[in-house]
Design a protein around this motif. Structure first.
Motif, PDB file in Angstrom:
ATOM      1  N   GLY B  79     -15.713 -28.718   6.905  1.00 30.83           N
ATOM      2  CA  GLY B  79     -15.713 -30.070   6.354  1.00 30.83           C
ATOM      3  C   GLY B  79     -17.077 -30.672   6.085  1.00 30.83           C
ATOM      4  N   LEU B  80     -17.355 -31.769   6.759  1.00 25.26           N
ATOM      5  CA  LEU B  80     -18.570 -32.540   6.489  1.00 25.26           C
ATOM      6  C   LEU B  80     -19.559 -32.410   7.640  1.00 25.26           C
ATOM      7  CD1 LEU B  80     -17.208 -35.939   5.122  1.00 25.26           C
ATOM      8  CD2 LEU B  80     -17.844 -33.888   3.837  1.00 25.26           C
ATOM      9  N   HIS B  81     -20.818 -32.654   7.316  1.00 28.78           N
ATOM     10  CA  HIS B  81     -21.862 -32.579   8.326  1.00 28.78           C
ATOM     11  C   HIS B  81     -21.634 -33.632   9.418  1.00 28.78           C
ATOM     12  CE1 HIS B  81     -25.497 -31.415  10.128  1.00 28.78           C
ATOM     13  NE2 HIS B  81     -26.326 -32.277   9.571  1.00 28.78           N
ATOM     14  N   ARG B  83     -18.956 -34.112  11.267  1.00 28.47           N
ATOM     15  CA  ARG B  83     -17.617 -34.694  11.430  1.00 28.47           C
ATOM     16  C   ARG B  83     -16.522 -33.717  11.833  1.00 28.47           C
ATOM     17  NH1 ARG B  83     -20.648 -39.032  11.382  1.00 28.47           N
ATOM     18  NH2 ARG B  83     -21.724 -39.313   9.406  1.00 28.47           N
ATOM     19  N   PRO B  86     -13.698 -35.472  14.623  1.00 23.04           N
ATOM     20  CA  PRO B  86     -12.564 -36.308  14.190  1.00 23.04           C
ATOM     21  C   PRO B  86     -11.507 -35.498  13.451  1.00 23.04           C
ATOM     22  CG  PRO B  86     -14.645 -37.365  13.617  1.00 23.04           C
ATOM     23  CD  PRO B  86     -14.989 -35.994  14.130  1.00 23.04           C
ATOM     24  N   VAL B  87     -11.935 -34.538  12.630  1.00 22.60           N
ATOM     25  CA  VAL B  87     -10.968 -33.723  11.888  1.00 22.60           C
ATOM     26  C   VAL B  87     -10.112 -32.905  12.863  1.00 22.60           C
ATOM     27  CG1 VAL B  87     -10.732 -31.764  10.307  1.00 22.60           C
ATOM     28  CG2 VAL B  87     -12.367 -33.605   9.784  1.00 22.60           C
ATOM     29  N   SER B  89      -9.530 -33.543  15.934  1.00 21.38           N
ATOM     30  CA  SER B  89      -8.660 -34.464  16.688  1.00 21.38           C
ATOM     31  C   SER B  89      -7.431 -34.812  15.866  1.00 21.38           C
ATOM     32  CB  SER B  89      -9.414 -35.748  17.051  1.00 21.38           C
ATOM     33  OG  SER B  89     -10.587 -35.449  17.762  1.00 21.38           O
ATOM     34  N   GLY B  90      -7.636 -35.041  14.558  1.00 21.61           N
ATOM     35  CA  GLY B  90      -6.516 -35.373  13.674  1.00 21.61           C
ATOM     36  C   GLY B  90      -5.544 -34.218  13.532  1.00 21.61           C
ATOM     37  N   ILE B  91      -6.084 -32.991  13.515  1.00 25.05           N
ATOM     38  CA  ILE B  91      -5.212 -31.809  13.428  1.00 25.05           C
ATOM     39  C   ILE B  91      -4.386 -31.697  14.712  1.00 25.05           C
ATOM     40  CG2 ILE B  91      -5.213 -29.271  13.445  1.00 25.05           C
ATOM     41  CD1 ILE B  91      -7.719 -29.450  11.604  1.00 25.05           C
ATOM     42  N   ALA B  93      -3.670 -34.010  16.853  1.00 30.99           N
ATOM     43  CA  ALA B  93      -2.875 -35.187  17.212  1.00 30.99           C
ATOM     44  C   ALA B  93      -1.375 -34.981  17.080  1.00 30.99           C
ATOM     45  CB  ALA B  93      -3.308 -36.378  16.356  1.00 30.99           C
ATOM     46  N   GLY B 115     -21.760 -39.882  17.664  1.00 29.55           N
ATOM     47  CA  GLY B 115     -20.703 -40.817  18.058  1.00 29.55           C
ATOM     48  C   GLY B 115     -19.390 -40.091  18.301  1.00 29.55           C
ATOM     49  N   HIS B 116     -19.087 -39.155  17.415  1.00 27.89           N
ATOM     50  CA  HIS B 116     -17.814 -38.428  17.535  1.00 27.89           C
ATOM     51  C   HIS B 116     -17.802 -37.531  18.767  1.00 27.89           C
ATOM     52  CE1 HIS B 116     -17.459 -40.074  13.621  1.00 27.89           C
ATOM     53  NE2 HIS B 116     -18.253 -39.208  13.038  1.00 27.89           N
ATOM     54  N   HIS B 119     -16.901 -39.586  21.759  1.00 27.36           N
ATOM     55  CA  HIS B 119     -15.511 -40.036  21.774  1.00 27.36           C
ATOM     56  C   HIS B 119     -14.516 -38.879  21.861  1.00 27.36           C
ATOM     57  CE1 HIS B 119     -16.328 -44.267  21.523  1.00 27.36           C
ATOM     58  NE2 HIS B 119     -17.356 -43.941  20.767  1.00 27.36           N
ATOM     59  N   TYR B 123     -11.602 -38.561  24.443  1.00 30.12           N
ATOM     60  CA  TYR B 123     -10.189 -38.345  24.086  1.00 30.12           C
ATOM     61  C   TYR B 123      -9.612 -37.158  24.862  1.00 30.12           C
ATOM     62  CZ  TYR B 123     -11.201 -41.232  19.917  1.00 30.12           C
ATOM     63  OH  TYR B 123     -11.577 -42.220  19.068  1.00 30.12           O
ATOM     64  N   MET B 125      -8.719 -34.165  23.959  1.00 30.79           N
ATOM     65  CA  MET B 125      -7.559 -33.503  23.340  1.00 30.79           C
ATOM     66  C   MET B 125      -7.775 -31.999  23.460  1.00 30.79           C
ATOM     67  SD  MET B 125      -7.452 -35.977  19.997  1.00 30.79           S
ATOM     68  CE  MET B 125      -5.760 -35.949  19.444  1.00 30.79           C
TER      69      MET B 125
END
Lengths: 658, 317
Positions: B79-81, B83, B86-87, B89-91, B93, B115-116, B119, B123, B125
């Motif tokens: 993905g992105l530099h 990040r 979060p990706v 975590s979304g997968i 979730a 920051g991610h 967090h 989380y 997960m």
């Protein structure tokens, strides 16, 4: 969702003899406790029947005028009236009391038929102090003849400074032609609750229930619905307050209005735009809402936080705007089309991920509830300034679908369409709402949620190994996507330029071809859109083009001008990317075409502005480029919605100018 | 496929996976890069655990190491530099059935994505996070990273990095809900593999920092430890990373660390005289956000429909 409100814009006449005007010195006198301030003349007050009225509740922040207005609006809607509400929101939680900055409240416009906008100046205002009214004066919300019920507690305040400013304001209001009736709100509420700051609002609702002859039982029901969670005692106290206000008004207020309701056959619901979006998200079968708090979008998630779980959904409050969309895209990759919510500053932060969603073809619904910008701008106030930012979100060429609802009902229905389009076209879909729609309440036909609106379960069947993860149809650019869990569908999604197998490819031919295919999806969608409907005659002297929440006020202005014999029409766009087809042909049938928008544009007369350098409003910029028609514009950034009369005035000048 | 379980397809034969089943493409890393060792360990782990390729997702950010998903024949998200977390975590979730691995670098995780990082650890997960730390930006050609040592010369700091390196371990150990924190090195495949295996089996977010060199830009960064293994401190414990004979033969300098003792872990993690490797923290009982986010999963269409309709009806006039 094409019901248009046609309202008379003529203003009612308030009979002055029924209302007390402050006389010099009078307001300083402390009325004897328990006695009415102004007794009406003997006999029942005359009921004046009006087509529509604008009512405002304003107080210091924290005194509950907002919920008073919501309740008044809800009850009116439930009695069958058309309603539009506009929240008056201070930018801070606890601004200094008795100041302009503290002004908080709600404007409720009620009508015989459907109401689509906030209307003109207020007919009746309940004000908890005189200072907050100055904020409304600044916003042009009052006029000579506006009837104001004003709490008289300040006349006897222990602080001589407050007493004096109250007296001065009364005199000033008199000279402005406002009709002020002082009411003993504070004192009356003190008999029921120890702190009238928490209670005056229901008393005020009771007061206007009597003035507008609203159904008291419905108010009792709403109080139960609103305060039920807080326990019996709170419900009872609030009912007692509303009753006290009601009874006081029967005794002491000499005006009565009635806005007759035109019964409709359909079952209706009433809510604001953010609630409608939240319900739309549930009705679309979306399971993940990933957000970061930002005004004025957040309340969508507040609603979902309480109701989403029952529909199998989850609200993720991320650590920042970027993580919110990143999480959403993770969920999307794993098969669940999610929604993320934001407003201008958050949109700015999300743009890199929006580019990834376009490049990697991930379905996603992005709700942008627009507020004033740039930067932090006007957090609680309305603007339509993010159209071009949405269209161009992400560097490079990032074609995406952009839609804008124009009513509360559309806020609901667009969420279902948005999810379906996102999945069909394997792309992000942006839905642009704004602060006006977000907090505006309006009744609409109750939607019957259908199974086909719901997202299907994640496909976990075996993938055909021969089919590539980007098996683009060359005609449409559309492809099916494998989802983790699908055997033989394994691929590595990448934001780098990639071929149909999702292999990184830097060559010229692949880059050109894949950019073309992504763009082709928009061309394909455009082929399936209908040309927009013209409101009014299909040809004439002037066509006004608008989008989003300005539609109601524009159409009301068009109604007024057409009644005056002017040959004007309007057109409202709901798809901004791709643009709805047939515009050029429609535009050519009018002598002039212009947009009316709530965003910035240079006026041609401004210093140093010449035609080549003039900055047009955002939709006008877009339409000029797309149609090569000389589309003009008139736009402003007042932070409040445009009123029909203001638009009418502008259009009339435009018609004369030719 | 309404009403059918996700694994409804009958399996005619049991599937048996070999290393090649997890191989894809030819890695485009420089010769001598430690990323190869991580890739090998990950493939071996997948084979040994017989992970279904279609149920495995490798998520990465941007950087040399973030190319890794392209070389594993599972699902991948490059993905992105900064990040990937979060990706991932979304997968995770809404898909508890997937095995989620995250590949990130010192720039990706400890600079642009800080920051991610905080967090995601909070989380907790379930996923395996591999921080491939070579103390330099490689892909953009030798810029100082947060973990570059003080005085080390780079293209952005030719006179040497001005500040001491940020310590990713002490940061991670300080985060509420941190549940698995380990460190290993790319030049000892046995320890690397054993660490990743423990991480993968951990019920929560497992954070593994893998110390590497960049053959081009920090070739000598770990000379000190590689030439003399006594400069490496092997953390041992019955509940730590199992060390086989190969590992024990190399790393003679050892210390026992109880992975439930966070204070002791912090103390060890902060040591600069030696390079501590092994398990610093293990808490399988820590709160897990993925258990919250999966609520309502698999709800029937009828129930969803009824809930949406009931919510609409609250606004009936």
């Amino acid at each position: 969702m094409t019901a248009h409100g046609r309202l008379s814009t003529s203003l009612p006449v308030v009979s002055g003899d029924k209302v007390s005007r402050p006389r010099a010195g009078e307001s300083l006198v402390d009325p004897p406790a328990g006695e009415a301030v102004d007794r009406p003349p003997s006999g029942e007050p005359r009921v004046e029947v009006v087509d529509q009225h604008v009512v405002e509740f304003v107080s210091d922040s924290g005194e509950g005028a907002q919920s008073a207005g919501q309740m008044f609006g809800t009850v009116s809607a439930k009695m069958g009236n058309g309603v539009w509400t506009l929240e008056i929101i201070p930018a801070e939680i606890e601004p200094p009391p008795r100041t302009k900055a503290s002004c908080s409240g709600n404007r409720v416009r009620i009508g015989k038929g459907p109401v689509t906008n906030m209307g003109e100046t207020a007919d009746v205002v309940v004000a908890f102090n005189e200072q907050v009214l100055y904020s409304r004066i600044d916003d042009g919300a009052l006029r000579a003849g506006s009837l104001i019920f004003l709490d008289n507690k300040w006349a006897a305040d222990p602080d001589p400074g407050i007493r004096e400013s109250y007296a001065r304001a009364l005199e000033d209001f008199g000279s402005r032609g406002y009709l002020v009736q002082e009411v003993p709100m504070h004192e009356q509420c003190l008999r029921i609750v120890p702190d009238p700051r928490r209670g005056k609002n229901m008393w005020a609702v009771g007061l206007l229930c009597a003035v507008y002859q609203l159904d008291v039982d419905r108010v009792r029901f709403e109080i139960e619905a609103k305060f039920g969670r807080k326990g019996r005692k709170v419900v009872d106290a609030n009912r007692a307050l509303a009753r006290a206000g009601y009874e006081w008004a029967l005794e002491n207020v000499g005006v009565r209005y009635r806005v007759p309701a035109e019964p409709v056959d359909e079952t209706m619901v009433v809510m604001n735009g953010n609630q409608a979006m939240a319900l739309g998200i549930m009705a679309a079968g979306i399971e993940v809402c990933s957000m970061y708090p930002i005004t004025p979008a957040t309340s969508v998630s507040h609603f979902l936080a309480r109701s989403f779980a029952a529909a199998g959904g989850f609200v993720h409050q991320a650590e920042d705007e970027i993580a919110a969309i990143g999480f959403a895209l993770g969920a999307s990759y794993a098969g669940k089309t999610p929604v993320t919510l934001t407003s201008g500053p958050g949109l700015a932060l999300k743009t890199e991920f929006i580019g990834l969603a376009v490049m990697a073809e991930l379905p996603l619904v992005i709700v942008v509830v627009q507020r004033g910008g740039p930067s932090t701008g006007l957090p609680t106030r309305v603007e339509q300034g993010d159209l071009l930012a949405a269209l161009h979100a992400s560097p490079g060429d990032a074609p995406k679908i952009v839609m804008a609802p124009t009513s509360i009902g559309e806020c609901f229905h667009f969420m279902i369409t948005a999810r379906q389009l996102a999945e069909t076209f394997r792309t992000p879909v942006m839905v642009l709402s704004d602060a006006n729609l977000a907090t505006g309440q309006q009744p609409f036909e109750r939607p019957e949620v259908r199974q086909e609106w719901l997202a299907p379960p994640v496909d976990q069947s075996r993938w055909q190994a021969a089919v590539e993860p980007y098996d683009w149809d060359p005609e449409t650019g559309i492809s099916q996507r494998p989802v983790p869990g699908q055997r033989d569908g394994q691929y590595v999604l990448t934001g780098l330029t990639h071929d149909s197998a999702s292999r990184v490819a830097y060559d010229a031919a692949t880059n050109q071809r894949t950019a073309t295919l992504r763009s082709r999806k928009l061309a394909t969608l455009r082929r399936s859109l209908k040309p927009p409907e013209v409101y009014g005659d299909p040809e004439g002297d002037l066509l006004v083009v608008c989008w989003g929440s300005t539609r109601g006020a524009v159409e009301e202005a068009i109604d007024g001008l057409r009644q005056d014999g002017e040959n004007v029409s309007s057109l409202c766009l709901r798809f901004l990317s791709p643009l709805e087809p047939g515009l050029e042909e429609i535009f050519r049938r009018f002598r002039q075409v212009m947009t009316v928008e709530l965003n910035y544009s240079d006026d041609p007369e401004d210093p140093h502005v010449d035609e080549g350098g003039r900055r047009y409003s955002q939709l006008a910029f877009l339409l000029r480029a797309a149609t090569l028609v000389d589309v003009d514009c008139w736009s402003r950034v007042p932070g409040i919605p445009l009123s029909p009369s203001r638009i009418k005035e502008v259009l009339r000048q435009r018609l004369k100018g030719e | 496929m309404y009403g059918l379980k996700q694994d409804w397809i009958p399996e005619p034969q049991a599937r048996q996976f070999v290393l090649e089943d997890y191989e894809s493409g030819v890695p485009r890393w420089c010769s001598g890069c430690g990323d190869f060792a991580v890739l090998q360990s990950l493939r071996k782990l997948a084979r040994d655990e017989q992970l279904l390729p279609e149920k495995t997702v490798v998520v990465s950010g941007i950087g040399c190491s973030s190319r890794l998903p392209h070389y594993v024949k599972t699902y991948g998200f490059h993905g992105l530099h900064g990040r990937p977390l979060p990706v991932a975590s979304g997968i995770r979730a809404r898909r508890p059935d997937l095995h989620v691995f995250v590949v990130t670098g010192d720039g990706d995780c400890c600079a642009i994505g800080t920051g991610h990082w905080i967090h995601a650890v909070h989380y907790n997960m379930k996923m395996t996070v591999m921080l491939l730390d070579n103390s330099i930006y490689g892909l953009t050609k030798k810029q100082t990273s947060p973990t570059t040592g003080k005085g080390y010369s780079s293209n952005t700091h030719p006179d040497g990095a001005m500040l001491s390196a940020l310590n990713p371990l002490t940061v991670t150990l300080g985060i509420t809900n941190a549940s698995f924190v380990a460190q290993t090195v790319d030049w000892n495949p046995a320890h690397l593999y054993a660490t990743l295996l423990e991480a993968h089996r951990h019920p929560g977010l497992a954070f593994v920092r893998i110390i590497q060199r960049c053959p081009h830009f920090t070739p000598d960064a770990h000379e000190h430890f590689q030439r003399d293994p006594s400069n490496v401190l092997l953390l041992t414990h019955p509940d730590g990373i199992p060390a086989d004979d190969v590992v024990l033969r190399v790393f003679k300098n050892r210390d026992e660390l109880d992975p439930t003792d966070r204070a002791a872990a912090l103390e060890h993690a902060a040591r600069e005289d030696v390079l501590p490797i092994g398990l610093f923290l293990r808490n399988p009982e820590a709160e897990r956000y993925d258990l919250c986010s999966a609520v309502g999963l698999g709800m029937s269409a009828e129930k969803k429909l009824a809930a949406a309709q009931a919510a609409v009806d609250r606004f009936l006039i």
